[in-house]
Scaffold this active site. Structure first.
Site, PDB file in Angstrom:
ATOM      1  N   ASP A  15       1.591  -3.429  -9.763  1.00 52.47           N
ATOM      2  CA  ASP A  15       1.174  -4.695 -10.359  1.00 52.47           C
ATOM      3  C   ASP A  15       1.463  -4.727 -11.856  1.00 52.47           C
ATOM      4  O   ASP A  15       1.989  -5.706 -12.393  1.00 52.47           O
ATOM      5  CB  ASP A  15      -0.318  -4.935 -10.117  1.00 52.47           C
ATOM      6  CG  ASP A  15      -0.677  -4.965  -8.640  1.00 52.47           C
ATOM      7  OD1 ASP A  15       0.251  -5.042  -7.818  1.00 52.47           O
ATOM      8  OD2 ASP A  15      -1.867  -4.913  -8.320  1.00 52.47           O
ATOM      9  N   SER A  61      -2.658 -10.377  -7.909  1.00 53.83           N
ATOM     10  CA  SER A  61      -2.766  -9.478  -9.057  1.00 53.83           C
ATOM     11  C   SER A  61      -3.355 -10.122 -10.300  1.00 53.83           C
ATOM     12  O   SER A  61      -2.933  -9.829 -11.416  1.00 53.83           O
ATOM     13  CB  SER A  61      -1.381  -8.891  -9.375  1.00 53.83           C
ATOM     14  OG  SER A  61      -1.474  -7.799 -10.229  1.00 53.83           O
ATOM     15  N   HIS A 111       0.813  -1.216   0.000  1.00 52.14           N
ATOM     16  CA  HIS A 111       0.000   0.000   0.000  1.00 52.14           C
ATOM     17  C   HIS A 111       0.852   1.273   0.000  1.00 52.14           C
ATOM     18  O   HIS A 111       0.450   2.293   0.574  1.00 52.14           O
ATOM     19  CB  HIS A 111      -0.951   0.030   1.209  1.00 52.14           C
ATOM     20  CG  HIS A 111      -2.115  -0.897   1.064  1.00 52.14           C
ATOM     21  ND1 HIS A 111      -3.236  -0.585   0.336  1.00 52.14           N
ATOM     22  CD2 HIS A 111      -2.331  -2.145   1.547  1.00 52.14           C
ATOM     23  CE1 HIS A 111      -4.098  -1.592   0.395  1.00 52.14           C
ATOM     24  NE2 HIS A 111      -3.567  -2.557   1.106  1.00 52.14           N
ATOM     25  N   ASP A 150       2.819   2.088  -3.086  1.00 50.55           N
ATOM     26  CA  ASP A 150       3.096   2.513  -4.465  1.00 50.55           C
ATOM     27  C   ASP A 150       2.260   3.735  -4.824  1.00 50.55           C
ATOM     28  O   ASP A 150       2.751   4.680  -5.448  1.00 50.55           O
ATOM     29  CB  ASP A 150       2.889   1.376  -5.471  1.00 50.55           C
ATOM     30  CG  ASP A 150       1.507   0.741  -5.431  1.00 50.55           C
ATOM     31  OD1 ASP A 150       0.791   0.904  -4.426  1.00 50.55           O
ATOM     32  OD2 ASP A 150       1.139   0.066  -6.422  1.00 50.55           O
TER      33      ASP A 150
END
Length: 458
Positions: free
Chosen positions: A190, A145, A49, A51
């Protein structure tokens, strides 16, 4: 590293999965695929959490991926189907505007995000007609992802079908941006690892500008992924976007407290950059400026000197409009602490020193505690699984992905892998019939895989 995704000549019959996909495609559409495209899922080793706050993350691609078989058609449509019968077919006109229903995040809308991203990048008024059959081996809603890999695969398919060319970096940036059409305000990790991954190495992914650096993982341990079997769809719930919003508000509150212009800043990393302060000072600043009690809308508006309407329009996302309280201290504390752990993790890996495995494991344990207690993105199932993994021989274990369900990643010394797998299987999966049925695809050793690619039959 090559700048564009590789195009690989492949003997389809030598690959069981490609062969089966080709046969299913031919049965479905009555023709042979012209090319195949794949995009891998990922496991984030550390850096959760952060990026979307502008900080570096440290993922690796996994071997599980999204694979699509594609042929061109003259029907003026894009026909989408999936090998999984629970996912329904969908057809869209090549000449109409692609609309994506963010309130109804079906699998084909993720695919269409990728299509739309490429269409907009090149200003294509009429897309090439194509028939696509998609096959996925990434467990859905597992924190590995699968959704972003589907967007990336679709972007690569659309680029290839429309005879365009883009670099991996540009593709990653386009796919990160266009996935927001489904409503998820992600930061780009991702999509970046899906395109920039290389077999055998993890990557430090940095943003603005986007770049990837090899991180050699220690030889003495492997990473084991375990699914807690609770699914969480980021686009279908507001948990994820609430955290994005809380970090955005915390950014502006910290900026205001230090005499910066809050209107210019959206990410916590930008505040650090403006202040030219180390992360340790940013953590102290959070304690000094932000109180641990949740903030109300009224208090935030008063501090930032904005109206309630500006608050809703400028700071909230579509699915967070009804939120009334925001935990700013806890979220900012996690982000700055996690950013420091990522850099320490890379530094330990780069040193190649003996004894690095327990050091990395401890950083993973600290990360999970922060995700659980400060960011509150874990869940009872994940906490139980992480605890079992540590008791079963892992030196470190943490949630990976958005959280609120999905997977844990554990660092396990080589000599303990078999006993670890047996112990986790016995303690977490076998006592529960539903978990036991999912165990084969839910518990596995993962090695760093390669990035997205196009395959053409020899």
């Amino acid at each position: 590293m090559a700048t564009s995704p590789p195009k690989i000549m492949t003997e389809i019959t030598a690959n069981e999965r490609l062969k089966n996909l080709k046969n299913t495609f031919e049965t479905k559409y009555g023709e042979t695929p012209i090319f195949y495209s794949c995009a891998p899922g990922r496991v984030n080793l550390i850096g959760e959490h952060i990026d979307y706050c502008g900080y570096s993350v440290l993922p690796m691609a996994i071997e599980q991926n999204i694979l699509a078989a594609v042929s061109m058609n003259n029907s003026g449509t894009i026909q989408l189907s999936n090998t999984n019968p629970q996912y329904q077919d969908f057809t869209v006109s090549c000449s109409e505007d692609i609309t994506i229903d963010r309130d109804n995040p079906k699998w084909y809308y993720y695919f269409l995000c990728g299509v739309k991203g490429i269409q907009e990048r090149f200003g294509i008024t009429r897309l090439a007609g194509m028939s696509c059959l998609v096959d996925g081996t990434i467990p859905p809603s597992s924190g590995l992802s699968s959704s972003s890999a589907l967007v990336c695969c679709a972007g690569l398919v659309t680029m290839e079908a429309n005879q365009k060319s883009l670099s991996k970096v540009t593709l990653a940036e386009i796919c990160a941006k266009c996935e927001r059409y489904i409503g998820t305000e992600g930061g780009g990790m991702d999509q970046s690892i899906s395109f920039l991954a290389e077999k055998g190495t993890a990557k430090l992914i940095e943003f603005q500008p986007l770049r990837a650096t090899d991180v050699k993982l220690p030889d003495g341990a492997v990473f084991v992924i375990s699914n807690c079997c609770k699914e969480m769809n980021k686009a279908a719930s507001s948990h994820y976007n609430i955290r994005v919003v809380e970090c955005r508000i915390a950014t502006k509150m910290l900026a205001k407290a230090r005499g910066l212009d809050p209107s210019r800043l959206l990410k916590l990393a930008q505040v650090q950059g403006e202040l030219k302060a180390p992360l340790e000072e940013m953590l102290a600043l959070v304690d000094e400026v932000l109180h641990p009690e949740p903030y109300s809308r009224e208090e935030i508006c008063k501090v930032l000197c904005i109206t309630s309407e500006q608050f809703s329009t400028d700071l909230l996302s579509a699915n967070t409009q009804n939120e009334t309280h925001f935990k700013l201290h806890q979220r900012a504390k996690h982000v700055y602490g996690e950013a420091a752990r990522v850099m320490e993790f890379k530094s330990v890996c780069d040193s190649g020193a003996a004894g690095s495995v327990p050091l990395l494991g401890e950083l993973m344990n600290q990360s999970h505690a922060s995700c659980r207690d400060l960011y509150e993105c874990s869940c009872p199932e994940l906490d139980q699984l992480v605890d079992i993994c540590l008791k079963s021989g892992a030196v470190g274990s943490r949630l990976t992905g958005a959280g609120w369900g999905g997977c844990a990643v554990s660092m396990v010394p080589n000599e303990k892998v078999e006993s670890f797998l047996q112990a986790v299987r016995a303690a977490y999966y076998l006592p529960d019939a539903r978990r036991a049925a999912m165990e084969k695809q839910s518990l596995f050793v993962s090695k760093p895989g390669g990035g997205a690619a196009v395959f053409v039959e020899e």
